[in-house]
Design a protein around this motif. Structure first.
Motif, PDB file in Angstrom:
ATOM      1  N   TYR A   2      11.059  17.846  -9.388  1.00  0.00           N
ATOM      2  CA  TYR A   2      10.425  17.250  -8.233  1.00  0.00           C
ATOM      3  C   TYR A   2       8.986  17.292  -8.139  1.00  0.00           C
ATOM      4  CZ  TYR A   2      14.956  15.650  -5.973  1.00  0.00           C
ATOM      5  OH  TYR A   2      16.329  15.072  -6.048  1.00  0.00           O
ATOM      6  N   ARG A   3       8.527  18.799  -8.740  1.00  0.00           N
ATOM      7  CA  ARG A   3       7.393  19.023  -8.552  1.00  0.00           C
ATOM      8  C   ARG A   3       6.289  18.343  -9.681  1.00  0.00           C
ATOM      9  NH1 ARG A   3       5.144  20.519  -4.227  1.00  0.00           N
ATOM     10  NH2 ARG A   3       6.346  22.260  -4.026  1.00  0.00           N
ATOM     11  N   ARG A  24      11.060  16.379   1.795  1.00  0.00           N
ATOM     12  CA  ARG A  24      11.832  17.683   1.893  1.00  0.00           C
ATOM     13  C   ARG A  24      12.802  17.717   0.755  1.00  0.00           C
ATOM     14  NH1 ARG A  24      12.925  20.856   6.335  1.00  0.00           N
ATOM     15  NH2 ARG A  24      12.361  18.752   7.900  1.00  0.00           N
ATOM     16  N   ASP A  25      12.791  18.717   0.067  1.00  0.00           N
ATOM     17  CA  ASP A  25      13.669  19.045  -0.930  1.00  0.00           C
ATOM     18  C   ASP A  25      14.752  19.965  -0.634  1.00  0.00           C
ATOM     19  OD1 ASP A  25      15.160  19.118  -3.425  1.00  0.00           O
ATOM     20  OD2 ASP A  25      13.593  20.712  -4.169  1.00  0.00           O
ATOM     21  N   GLU A  33      12.199  27.181  -2.962  1.00  0.00           N
ATOM     22  CA  GLU A  33      11.209  26.574  -3.821  1.00  0.00           C
ATOM     23  C   GLU A  33      11.699  25.512  -4.176  1.00  0.00           C
ATOM     24  OE1 GLU A  33       9.368  28.020  -8.048  1.00  0.00           O
ATOM     25  OE2 GLU A  33      10.989  29.231  -7.286  1.00  0.00           O
ATOM     26  N   VAL A  34      10.581  24.353  -4.431  1.00  0.00           N
ATOM     27  CA  VAL A  34      10.793  23.015  -4.851  1.00  0.00           C
ATOM     28  C   VAL A  34      11.025  23.069  -6.144  1.00  0.00           C
ATOM     29  CG1 VAL A  34       9.878  20.843  -5.111  1.00  0.00           C
ATOM     30  CG2 VAL A  34       9.151  21.962  -3.119  1.00  0.00           C
ATOM     31  N   VAL A  93       0.913  -1.291  -0.010  1.00  0.00           N
ATOM     32  CA  VAL A  93       0.021  -0.027   0.057  1.00  0.00           C
ATOM     33  C   VAL A  93       0.970   1.355  -0.075  1.00  0.00           C
ATOM     34  CG1 VAL A  93      -1.789  -1.243   1.168  1.00  0.00           C
ATOM     35  CG2 VAL A  93      -0.322  -0.065   2.514  1.00  0.00           C
ATOM     36  N   THR A  94       0.331   2.217  -0.535  1.00  0.00           N
ATOM     37  CA  THR A  94       1.032   3.590  -0.688  1.00  0.00           C
ATOM     38  C   THR A  94       0.133   4.724  -0.771  1.00  0.00           C
ATOM     39  OG1 THR A  94       2.758   4.879  -2.055  1.00  0.00           O
ATOM     40  CG2 THR A  94       1.110   3.495  -3.125  1.00  0.00           C
ATOM     41  N   GLY A  95       0.520   5.781  -0.894  1.00  0.00           N
ATOM     42  CA  GLY A  95      -0.407   7.109  -1.071  1.00  0.00           C
ATOM     43  C   GLY A  95       0.301   8.053  -1.561  1.00  0.00           C
ATOM     44  N   LYS A  96      -0.337   9.425  -1.735  1.00  0.00           N
ATOM     45  CA  LYS A  96       0.313  10.393  -2.257  1.00  0.00           C
ATOM     46  C   LYS A  96       1.250  11.199  -1.570  1.00  0.00           C
ATOM     47  CE  LYS A  96      -4.030  11.583  -4.842  1.00  0.00           C
ATOM     48  NZ  LYS A  96      -5.145  12.489  -4.980  1.00  0.00           N
ATOM     49  N   VAL A  97       2.287  11.740  -2.247  1.00  0.00           N
ATOM     50  CA  VAL A  97       3.337  12.417  -1.613  1.00  0.00           C
ATOM     51  C   VAL A  97       3.055  14.103  -1.854  1.00  0.00           C
ATOM     52  CG1 VAL A  97       4.814  10.528  -1.943  1.00  0.00           C
ATOM     53  CG2 VAL A  97       4.991  12.162  -3.493  1.00  0.00           C
ATOM     54  N   GLU A  98       4.128  14.795  -1.075  1.00  0.00           N
ATOM     55  CA  GLU A  98       3.968  16.363  -1.364  1.00  0.00           C
ATOM     56  C   GLU A  98       5.569  16.839  -0.902  1.00  0.00           C
ATOM     57  OE1 GLU A  98       2.249  20.239   0.741  1.00  0.00           O
ATOM     58  OE2 GLU A  98       0.937  18.716   0.203  1.00  0.00           O
ATOM     59  N   TYR A  99       6.045  17.363  -1.919  1.00  0.00           N
ATOM     60  CA  TYR A  99       7.284  17.806  -1.613  1.00  0.00           C
ATOM     61  C   TYR A  99       7.423  19.264  -1.025  1.00  0.00           C
ATOM     62  CZ  TYR A  99      10.336  14.694  -4.369  1.00  0.00           C
ATOM     63  OH  TYR A  99      11.142  13.691  -4.877  1.00  0.00           O
TER      64      TYR A  99
END
Length: 334
Positions: free
Chosen positions: A132-133, A209-210, A127-128, A116-122
């Motif tokens: 990566y975005r 984290r970027d 600024e990202v 199982v997995t899910g969404k990610v957010e940088y």
């Protein structure tokens, strides 16, 4: 304990971010977890921080890496894990408060044979980066469609700190035993090889984290050559049909990486592109063919290294009109 989550976390000079990450684990709504952190020869304050947190909460333990690098650190951590569910966390990232609860609930719902997995957010102090975005957006689209395996040769389709799996399933596909880098992509390929189904939580489960010192930005184990090498390794193991001619489509930087790797493996292939200025020219002792010529080959398997998205759409349309199927006759390696 049957529902204990073992979180394994390699730590390498993460002192600037480590406390925030550890606090996010302590603040989880799911409380039945253990964290096994491994200090990978840090020269900053990481070990002191780990010691402080281990002294304050018995669910946290830390060890020094028996080897050197992320893979030995993961192996060391896993050797001390006792949970029935396995999760990886990166020391410079942050968990949303309900991450473990969401992943655990989904895994218990779908059962064994799943990851199982899910969404990610940088996020970043500044600024990202655009790259990566875009990767974030792409991963989240895969989660919405649960279509991860259809894109396995494009990029790593499951974020390394955003999966949860039952321990037995983890060990059946080799766990952290492999020594192949990039280790996160290799593990996902082994999930794919084992035939596990991916199920996604429709929420952000990891904050990535970027920052400029991130390992994936700087270490040679995570450069483009390494990614293409692992893609080819598993393509030849899992999807290559040796009765069919192999074609590389694209003569840009990625196409050249692919050609070099294939030549190193002593694999036969035809190299083609749609640039008329390159047709008939020799590159790495391979004569460049036109696209029209490769379509005359009997049932070719085509590896496409063209990265530009609009060009990919045109290629997909062209090949479809010629009766070829994606994931069977052609694959995008971007």
């Amino acid at each position: 304990m049957s529902d204990l989550i073992s979180i394994v976390m390699p730590v390498k000079n993460a002192g600037a971010y480590l406390e925030e990450g550890l606090d996010s684990i302590l603040n989880q709504s799911e409380t039945n977890w253990e964290l096994i952190a491994v200090n990978d020869h840090s020269i900053d304050k990481s070990e002191h921080i780990l010691q402080t947190y281990a002294n304050s909460d018995q669910r946290i333990s830390y060890f020094n890496n028996a080897g050197d690098g992320i893979i030995p650190a993961l192996q060391t951590a896993y050797s001390h894990a006792s949970g029935n569910m396995i999760h990886r966390m990166d020391a410079d990232d942050v968990m949303p408060p309900h991450k473990l609860k969401l992943l655990k609930t989904k895994l218990q719902e779908v059962g064994t044979g799943h990851v199982v997995t899910g969404k990610v957010e940088y996020f970043a102090e500044s600024e990202v980066s655009n790259g990566y975005r875009k990767y974030e957006h792409w991963l989240n689209q895969l989660c919405e469609a649960d279509s991860h395996w259809l894109s396995i040769y494009k990029e790593c389709v499951i974020a390394s700190p955003a999966w949860l799996i039952f321990r037995d399933d983890f060990e059946k596909c080799g766990g952290f035993d492999s020594t192949i880098y990039p280790e996160d992509y290799d593990l996902v390929f082994r999930f794919y090889k084992a035939g596990y189904k991916v199920e996604s939580v429709d929420e952000v489960v990891h904050l990535w984290r970027d920052h400029s010192s991130r390992t994936s930005r700087n270490h040679p184990n995570y450069q483009q050559n390494a990614f293409f090498s692992i893609k080819l390794h598993y393509f030849f193991e899992l999807d290559r049909d040796f009765s069919r001619p192999l074609v590389v489509w694209g003569a840009g930087p990625k196409g050249k990486i692919m050609a070099k790797l294939l030549k190193k493996r002593n694999e036969k292939f035809v190299w083609a592109c749609n640039n008329p200025n390159k047709k008939g020219h020799d590159i790495y002792d391979k004569t460049m063919q036109s696209i029209g010529e490769i379509m005359k080959l009997p049932e070719p398997q085509i590896l496409i290294t063209v990265a530009q998205r609009n060009a990919q759409k045109e290629i997909r349309k062209y090949l479809t009109t010629h009766g070829l199927e994606e994931y069977k006759d052609y694959y995008f390696f971007r």
